[in-house]
Design a protein around this motif. Structure first.
Motif, PDB file in Angstrom:
ATOM      1  N   MET A   1       0.862  -1.306   0.037  1.00 23.71           N
ATOM      2  CA  MET A   1       0.015  -0.011  -0.001  1.00 23.71           C
ATOM      3  C   MET A   1       0.823   1.271   0.190  1.00 23.71           C
ATOM      4  N   ALA A   2       0.208   2.411  -0.511  1.00 24.25           N
ATOM      5  CA  ALA A   2       1.064   3.442  -0.381  1.00 24.25           C
ATOM      6  C   ALA A   2       0.955   4.089   0.625  1.00 24.25           C
ATOM      7  N   THR A   3       1.910   5.084   1.163  1.00 21.62           N
ATOM      8  CA  THR A   3       2.089   5.621   2.489  1.00 21.62           C
ATOM      9  C   THR A   3       1.643   7.135   2.087  1.00 21.62           C
ATOM     10  N   GLN A  19       4.286   8.045  -1.038  1.00 24.66           N
ATOM     11  CA  GLN A  19       5.376   7.227  -0.956  1.00 24.66           C
ATOM     12  C   GLN A  19       4.913   5.836  -1.534  1.00 24.66           C
ATOM     13  N   ILE A  20       5.379   5.411  -2.616  1.00 28.05           N
ATOM     14  CA  ILE A  20       4.969   3.958  -2.890  1.00 28.05           C
ATOM     15  C   ILE A  20       6.375   3.170  -3.038  1.00 28.05           C
ATOM     16  N   ARG A  21       6.231   2.047  -2.309  1.00 26.81           N
ATOM     17  CA  ARG A  21       7.508   0.884  -2.460  1.00 26.81           C
ATOM     18  C   ARG A  21       6.929  -0.168  -2.606  1.00 26.81           C
ATOM     19  N   ARG A  22       7.500  -0.737  -3.928  1.00 24.84           N
ATOM     20  CA  ARG A  22       6.984  -2.086  -4.354  1.00 24.84           C
ATOM     21  C   ARG A  22       8.339  -2.776  -4.545  1.00 24.84           C
ATOM     22  N   LYS A  23       8.118  -4.277  -4.139  1.00 27.13           N
ATOM     23  CA  LYS A  23       9.327  -5.141  -4.646  1.00 27.13           C
ATOM     24  C   LYS A  23       9.460  -4.981  -5.988  1.00 27.13           C
ATOM     25  N   GLY A  24      10.697  -5.065  -6.630  1.00 27.58           N
ATOM     26  CA  GLY A  24      10.930  -4.962  -8.019  1.00 27.58           C
ATOM     27  C   GLY A  24      10.580  -3.496  -8.588  1.00 27.58           C
ATOM     28  N   HIS A  25      10.419  -2.686  -7.972  1.00 24.79           N
ATOM     29  CA  HIS A  25      10.182  -1.155  -8.494  1.00 24.79           C
ATOM     30  C   HIS A  25      11.066  -0.036  -7.682  1.00 24.79           C
ATOM     31  N   GLU A  39      -4.270  10.372  -3.357  1.00 24.92           N
ATOM     32  CA  GLU A  39      -4.952   8.936  -3.133  1.00 24.92           C
ATOM     33  C   GLU A  39      -5.282   8.760  -4.515  1.00 24.92           C
ATOM     34  N   LEU A  40      -5.502   9.703  -5.468  1.00 24.65           N
ATOM     35  CA  LEU A  40      -5.857   9.073  -6.753  1.00 24.65           C
ATOM     36  C   LEU A  40      -4.722   8.874  -7.544  1.00 24.65           C
ATOM     37  N   TRP A  41      -3.808   9.573  -7.417  1.00 23.42           N
ATOM     38  CA  TRP A  41      -2.310   9.591  -7.957  1.00 23.42           C
ATOM     39  C   TRP A  41      -1.657   7.974  -7.555  1.00 23.42           C
ATOM     40  N   GLY A  44      -3.640   5.168  -8.998  1.00 22.13           N
ATOM     41  CA  GLY A  44      -3.226   4.852 -10.702  1.00 22.13           C
ATOM     42  C   GLY A  44      -1.869   4.268 -10.750  1.00 22.13           C
ATOM     43  N   HIS A  45      -0.885   4.563 -10.150  1.00 18.84           N
ATOM     44  CA  HIS A  45       0.492   3.924 -10.064  1.00 18.84           C
ATOM     45  C   HIS A  45       0.644   2.747  -9.568  1.00 18.84           C
TER      46      HIS A  45
END
Length: 340
Positions: A1-3, A19-25, A39-41, A44-45
């Motif tokens: 989830m985004a923070t 802030q978005i943290r994802r494995k592999g990105h 929240e919308l942004w 979408g990402h």
């Protein structure tokens, strides 16, 4: 989830940081004035990451239209189908436009619609606009098929482009117009290249760009032959020269050296001179005349002189009978002797 965090600025205002943290990105972040936009942004990402589209999006956001056009030209050259000289001029013109700095992923149908309206306001024909935008569409096609940007959307498809209605121009020179045009060249045109360009266009049925690009190495006055390289359809072609065309070529300032371009004039300078000539001709009653109309006139004259369809196509460079037909406008009076 985004923070999503609320932050208080020094001036007392509040902003929202995502802030978005994802494995592999790679981690990404952005700040917004409202929580709703944040929240919308984020949604979408995260969705593009879940669908496996994020890599495509990041690459497309880092690639400007200008860079993509360079890559488009290189791809065509590697494939053995380099762009013709007129197409290259269109590409370079695109790279000078403000949209050239826009990232490929951010180019919208609204941007292209605005560009279309600009070109229409400048008086460009529907066929010219459609030819110019075709290169942008080709860029997006390559981006989807060969550049690993399979999810990118082609905005060209979402714009209403002016229709040609299948009707080409049928403007021909009326009796006496050619003499008036050449006379006006002698009296009001400062450039020494405009008059020979007009005569050569009428004698060869060549395009403006072809005449401005031909070099003396591709002209043989003894054999009465001229060769055009890198034409609009991508082919080279050699054409026979009429006695009038030969005389004009012999009288050019560049004829003595027999080196460099036959017409030693830049396209921008020639267009400016032609536009000034058009204004003068309007005062003389000669209106709605474009330089390309001389190609229509020359093509029609070839047919009226008795050349067969294949012979005329050899001179004009038309690949199909349909295109040759669009450029041929025979006067009914020229058929009277034949029908009796």
């Amino acid at each position: 989830m985004a923070t999503i965090r609320q932050r208080k600025n020094q001036d007392g205002s509040k902003t929202w940081q995502v802030q978005i943290r994802r494995k592999g990105h790679a981690p990404i972040s952005r700040t917004f004035d409202s929580k709703k936009d944040a929240e919308l942004w984020a949604r979408g990402h995260e969705r593009t990451m879940d669908l496996g589209e994020y890599k495509d999006l990041r690459v497309a956001q880092a690639l400007t239209l200008s860079d993509a056009l360079d890559r488009y030209v290189e791809t065509r050259e590697r494939g053995g189908k380099p762009l013709s000289a007129p197409s290259m001029r269109m590409v370079r013109k695109w790279q000078k436009h403000r949209l050239a700095l826009v990232a490929l992923a951010n180019l919208t149908a609204a941007d292209l619609a605005s560009w279309r309206d600009e070109r229409l306001a400048e008086g460009r024909s529907a066929s010219t606009i459609r030819n110019e935008i075709s290169h942008i569409s080709n860029v997006f096609t390559l981006a989807r098929t060969e550049w690993a940007l399979g999810k990118i959307k082609n905005p060209v498809r979402d714009v209403n482009w002016p229709s040609t209605n299948g009707n080409g121009r049928d403007r021909r020179l009326a009796p006496g117009e050619e003499e008036k045009i050449l006379e006006q060249c002698d009296t009001s045109v400062k450039s020494i290249w405009v008059k020979p360009m007009i005569i050569l266009a009428l004698e060869t049925a060549a395009r403006r760009g072809e005449l401005l690009s031909v070099v003396w190495e591709d002209v043989d006055l003894e054999k009465r032959e001229m060769r055009f390289r890198g034409t609009k359809n991508g082919d080279d072609r050699s054409i026979p020269l009429s006695t009038r065309a030969v005389e004009v070529l012999k009288g050019l300032p560049s004829a003595d050296a027999k080196q460099g371009r036959v017409i030693d004039c830049k396209e921008v300078a020639f267009v400016q001179c032609w536009q000034r000539l058009q204004k003068q001709l309007c005062k003389k009653g000669i209106r709605d005349l474009r330089f390309h109309d001389l190609r229509h006139e020359a093509t029609s004259r070839l047919i009226e002189k008795g050349l067969g369809v294949m012979e005329a196509a050899h001179v004009t460079g038309h690949r199909s009978l349909q295109m040759l037909k669009r450029y041929t406008h025979i006067r009914p009076q020229s058929l009277l002797d034949k029908i009796g």
